[in-house]
Design a protein around this motif. Sequence first.
Motif, PDB file in Angstrom:
ATOM      1  N   GLU A  36      -4.813   6.344  -0.991  1.00 50.94           N
ATOM      2  CA  GLU A  36      -4.134   5.071  -0.757  1.00 50.94           C
ATOM      3  C   GLU A  36      -4.266   4.191  -1.996  1.00 50.94           C
ATOM      4  OE1 GLU A  36      -5.918   3.490   2.755  1.00 50.94           O
ATOM      5  OE2 GLU A  36      -4.771   4.789   4.107  1.00 50.94           O
ATOM      6  N   ILE A  37      -3.126   3.689  -2.453  1.00 51.90           N
ATOM      7  CA  ILE A  37      -3.090   2.790  -3.614  1.00 51.90           C
ATOM      8  C   ILE A  37      -2.584   1.442  -3.124  1.00 51.90           C
ATOM      9  CG2 ILE A  37      -2.151   2.394  -5.910  1.00 51.90           C
ATOM     10  CD1 ILE A  37      -1.862   5.875  -4.497  1.00 51.90           C
ATOM     11  N   THR A  38      -3.433   0.414  -3.178  1.00 51.25           N
ATOM     12  CA  THR A  38      -3.080  -0.914  -2.675  1.00 51.25           C
ATOM     13  C   THR A  38      -2.967  -1.896  -3.825  1.00 51.25           C
ATOM     14  OG1 THR A  38      -4.150  -0.524  -0.540  1.00 51.25           O
ATOM     15  CG2 THR A  38      -3.757  -2.809  -1.172  1.00 51.25           C
ATOM     16  N   LEU A  39      -1.811  -2.561  -3.894  1.00 49.06           N
ATOM     17  CA  LEU A  39      -1.566  -3.575  -4.906  1.00 49.06           C
ATOM     18  C   LEU A  39      -1.603  -4.946  -4.237  1.00 49.06           C
ATOM     19  CD1 LEU A  39       0.047  -0.884  -5.769  1.00 49.06           C
ATOM     20  CD2 LEU A  39       1.371  -2.401  -7.241  1.00 49.06           C
ATOM     21  N   THR A  46       0.844  -1.191   0.000  1.00 49.58           N
ATOM     22  CA  THR A  46       0.000   0.000   0.000  1.00 49.58           C
ATOM     23  C   THR A  46       0.880   1.241   0.000  1.00 49.58           C
ATOM     24  OG1 THR A  46      -1.818  -1.083   1.168  1.00 49.58           O
ATOM     25  CG2 THR A  46      -1.756   1.316   1.232  1.00 49.58           C
ATOM     26  N   VAL A  47       0.721   2.061  -1.030  1.00 49.51           N
ATOM     27  CA  VAL A  47       1.419   3.344  -1.110  1.00 49.51           C
ATOM     28  C   VAL A  47       0.404   4.432  -0.781  1.00 49.51           C
ATOM     29  CG1 VAL A  47       2.759   4.919  -2.521  1.00 49.51           C
ATOM     30  CG2 VAL A  47       2.969   2.453  -2.883  1.00 49.51           C
ATOM     31  N   THR A  48       0.706   5.231   0.216  1.00 48.09           N
ATOM     32  CA  THR A  48      -0.158   6.339   0.614  1.00 48.09           C
ATOM     33  C   THR A  48       0.508   7.643   0.209  1.00 48.09           C
ATOM     34  OG1 THR A  48      -1.007   5.074   2.497  1.00 48.09           O
ATOM     35  CG2 THR A  48      -1.336   7.454   2.536  1.00 48.09           C
ATOM     36  N   VAL A  49      -0.198   8.441  -0.605  1.00 49.12           N
ATOM     37  CA  VAL A  49       0.367   9.707  -1.057  1.00 49.12           C
ATOM     38  C   VAL A  49      -0.332  10.848  -0.331  1.00 49.12           C
ATOM     39  CG1 VAL A  49       1.039   8.782  -3.295  1.00 49.12           C
ATOM     40  CG2 VAL A  49      -1.191   9.862  -3.057  1.00 49.12           C
ATOM     41  N   GLY A  67       0.335  -8.458 -12.853  1.00 44.58           N
ATOM     42  CA  GLY A  67      -0.768  -7.682 -12.319  1.00 44.58           C
ATOM     43  C   GLY A  67      -1.449  -8.325 -11.129  1.00 44.58           C
ATOM     44  N   GLY A  68      -2.727  -8.005 -10.957  1.00 46.89           N
ATOM     45  CA  GLY A  68      -3.490  -8.466  -9.797  1.00 46.89           C
ATOM     46  C   GLY A  68      -4.622  -7.492  -9.537  1.00 46.89           C
ATOM     47  N   ASP A  69      -4.911  -7.266  -8.271  1.00 47.18           N
ATOM     48  CA  ASP A  69      -5.957  -6.318  -7.888  1.00 47.18           C
ATOM     49  C   ASP A  69      -5.328  -4.992  -7.467  1.00 47.18           C
ATOM     50  OD1 ASP A  69      -8.009  -8.159  -8.313  1.00 47.18           O
ATOM     51  OD2 ASP A  69      -7.782  -9.000  -6.302  1.00 47.18           O
ATOM     52  N   LEU A  70      -5.894  -3.899  -7.950  1.00 44.27           N
ATOM     53  CA  LEU A  70      -5.401  -2.559  -7.652  1.00 44.27           C
ATOM     54  C   LEU A  70      -6.567  -1.710  -7.155  1.00 44.27           C
ATOM     55  CD1 LEU A  70      -3.195  -0.304  -7.859  1.00 44.27           C
ATOM     56  CD2 LEU A  70      -3.969   0.058 -10.210  1.00 44.27           C
ATOM     57  N   THR A  71      -6.479  -1.242  -5.926  1.00 40.40           N
ATOM     58  CA  THR A  71      -7.526  -0.372  -5.380  1.00 40.40           C
ATOM     59  C   THR A  71      -6.955   1.005  -5.106  1.00 40.40           C
ATOM     60  OG1 THR A  71      -7.089  -0.996  -3.069  1.00 40.40           O
ATOM     61  CG2 THR A  71      -8.652  -2.355  -4.295  1.00 40.40           C
ATOM     62  N   ILE A  72      -7.698   2.022  -5.477  1.00 45.39           N
ATOM     63  CA  ILE A  72      -7.310   3.410  -5.258  1.00 45.39           C
ATOM     64  C   ILE A  72      -8.420   4.070  -4.459  1.00 45.39           C
ATOM     65  CG2 ILE A  72      -6.698   5.593  -6.359  1.00 45.39           C
ATOM     66  CD1 ILE A  72      -5.857   3.991  -8.824  1.00 45.39           C
ATOM     67  N   THR A  73      -8.078   4.553  -3.266  1.00 45.36           N
ATOM     68  CA  THR A  73      -9.086   5.064  -2.345  1.00 45.36           C
ATOM     69  C   THR A  73      -8.711   6.457  -1.873  1.00 45.36           C
ATOM     70  OG1 THR A  73      -9.429   2.792  -1.562  1.00 45.36           O
ATOM     71  CG2 THR A  73     -10.440   4.563  -0.280  1.00 45.36           C
ATOM     72  N   GLY A  74      -9.610   7.400  -2.040  1.00 39.68           N
ATOM     73  CA  GLY A  74      -9.385   8.759  -1.573  1.00 39.68           C
ATOM     74  C   GLY A  74      -9.916   8.962  -0.169  1.00 39.68           C
ATOM     75  N   VAL A 118     -11.782   1.937  -7.943  1.00 36.77           N
ATOM     76  CA  VAL A 118     -11.551   3.328  -7.555  1.00 36.77           C
ATOM     77  C   VAL A 118     -12.727   3.814  -6.717  1.00 36.77           C
ATOM     78  CG1 VAL A 118     -11.087   5.666  -8.370  1.00 36.77           C
ATOM     79  CG2 VAL A 118     -10.255   3.702  -9.680  1.00 36.77           C
ATOM     80  N   SER A 119     -12.427   4.371  -5.536  1.00 30.89           N
ATOM     81  CA  SER A 119     -13.511   4.825  -4.655  1.00 30.89           C
ATOM     82  C   SER A 119     -13.012   5.922  -3.728  1.00 30.89           C
ATOM     83  CB  SER A 119     -14.048   3.654  -3.812  1.00 30.89           C
ATOM     84  OG  SER A 119     -13.033   3.154  -2.937  1.00 30.89           O
ATOM     85  N   GLY A 120     -13.950   6.524  -3.004  1.00 36.40           N
ATOM     86  CA  GLY A 120     -13.611   7.523  -1.998  1.00 36.40           C
ATOM     87  C   GLY A 120     -14.329   7.220  -0.697  1.00 36.40           C
ATOM     88  N   LYS A 121     -13.693   7.539   0.406  1.00 36.42           N
ATOM     89  CA  LYS A 121     -14.304   7.315   1.716  1.00 36.42           C
ATOM     90  C   LYS A 121     -14.511   8.612   2.492  1.00 36.42           C
ATOM     91  CE  LYS A 121     -12.954   2.517   2.448  1.00 36.42           C
ATOM     92  NZ  LYS A 121     -12.354   1.531   3.403  1.00 36.42           N
ATOM     93  N   GLY A 122     -14.263   9.733   1.854  1.00 32.53           N
ATOM     94  CA  GLY A 122     -14.478  10.992   2.534  1.00 32.53           C
ATOM     95  C   GLY A 122     -13.699  11.066   3.831  1.00 32.53           C
ATOM     96  N   GLU A 123     -14.387  11.479   4.897  1.00 36.70           N
ATOM     97  CA  GLU A 123     -13.742  11.617   6.203  1.00 36.70           C
ATOM     98  C   GLU A 123     -14.000  10.409   7.100  1.00 36.70           C
ATOM     99  OE1 GLU A 123     -16.465  14.141   9.054  1.00 36.70           O
ATOM    100  OE2 GLU A 123     -16.452  15.128   7.083  1.00 36.70           O
ATOM    101  N   SER A 124     -14.581   9.330   6.553  1.00 35.33           N
ATOM    102  CA  SER A 124     -15.054   8.213   7.371  1.00 35.33           C
ATOM    103  C   SER A 124     -13.943   7.305   7.895  1.00 35.33           C
ATOM    104  CB  SER A 124     -16.057   7.372   6.581  1.00 35.33           C
ATOM    105  OG  SER A 124     -15.432   6.761   5.459  1.00 35.33           O
TER     106      SER A 124
END
Length: 452
Positions: free
Chosen positions: A270-273, A162-165, A199-206, A245-251
């Motif tokens: 957060e980008i999780t591979l 997981t890379v967090t920017v 490759g594999g699964d890639l999730t991008i979460t704001g 690709v998704s967002g979780k706001g302030e939750s």
Amino acid sequence: MEVGPAVIKDKYTIIRLGIVVSSKAKKVPTDLTVNQTFETKDAWSSMRGLKMLSMEKGSVFPELSTRTDGLTDSLTKDKPVELFPVFKAPSDGVKTVELFMPQMTVAIGLPVVEASAVDYSVDDVLAKAELDEADPGPFAMNSIILSADGSSDTKKNEKSTTVTVDGDVTFEVDSDQLSAQADAVLANVVEQIKKYPSGGDLTITGHTDDVADDAHNQDLSERRAKAVSSRLKKLTDLSTWNESVSGKGESSPRVPNDSDEHRQANRRVEITLTPSKPAEASASPSASAVPSSATVPDPAGPVGKGPEGVDVKVGGKAVHMSIDGVFRVGGYLAGTLMLTASEKVYVDVWEFLMPPEIEGPHSWAGWMMGVYNLTLLSAGQRYLGVDYSYSNGAWVMLSNDFVFEIQPGEATRFPVVWPDTGEDSVTLDLPGGGGIWERVAARLTDIPVVNV
């Protein structure tokens, strides 16, 4: 100190420790014991601080025995005190293991043998052992690498990366428009993606902080996640990855939203591979291939070569700090920092905590007890010591929970394990920093790496 071998019996491993006072010792106190040496802050007068490692497999095995046999026996020059810590057996095919010994060192390359290969009764040891097998492991080693400028951090375990920017570096204020620095920050994500061509699964979460209302934050987090996804597609090939690709706001805050610094840490993507073939990244890393938006930070304390060491102040007294080298096993490095002094020096564990100025997934290490600020610097990246988590989420770093006072002419030892930087020599950096307690700061360069 005699260590090993690692003896396999059924589902257990026993490692013999033979401890005897050196023949060079001029005077031996009659009450000299090892009862505190291998304990933890949660298990006094025990061997629970010992950890068996498979650095080749990236696994940690906690010590299982709750007995204290031998820990209070007086050490002499004539007869060794024998200890027999018990661990869960490693998987088939593991031929050597390591033993992390707090206050001492990391014993490297202990051979794994059958019970018939040793001259003591393994059955007797197991019959007497009182084992706590509620959570025996093994547990995956976690590697955490921080960009030295705080723009990103990378956390790895056996299944995912997981890379967090940092949102403030990657985006314009309260916007989904990428900043001029965004590509430099995302370069680390690109490098991680390239390690897994299958490759594999890639999730991008704001994620956002709690400023503004829920609806605004949810929308902003989603737009930022989409912006990162779009930019990554231009920077590298994502055709083999199943993207979400998704967002979780302030939750889902990383830390409580109780200060400006904490709110900044929560504004992130957060980008999780989760690669389909994790072994594709098993080759040793190349430090020169790890891009970073950060330059190497200025040293916060004295600088010197590792084997020669430097002098620092601990409790207002001079202490010499040095490290002869580190050993490479699998994807990890193990070494021992040595502290010596000409007079008795009281050492407070708070002086070796991670400073609060360093953000990242270990920001809470600034207040939990332990020797946590021994980091490696490479190509603008700060490599933290390896940690692992129990099944209940309890976090443990492979480090000393506490330290003893330094006795004149004797060494206090800080063993540690880091993720491999891929270099022939490494730089150890104690970043110092403020807060309630001033941390010890120093930088040791040109530390040789020995391949095992």
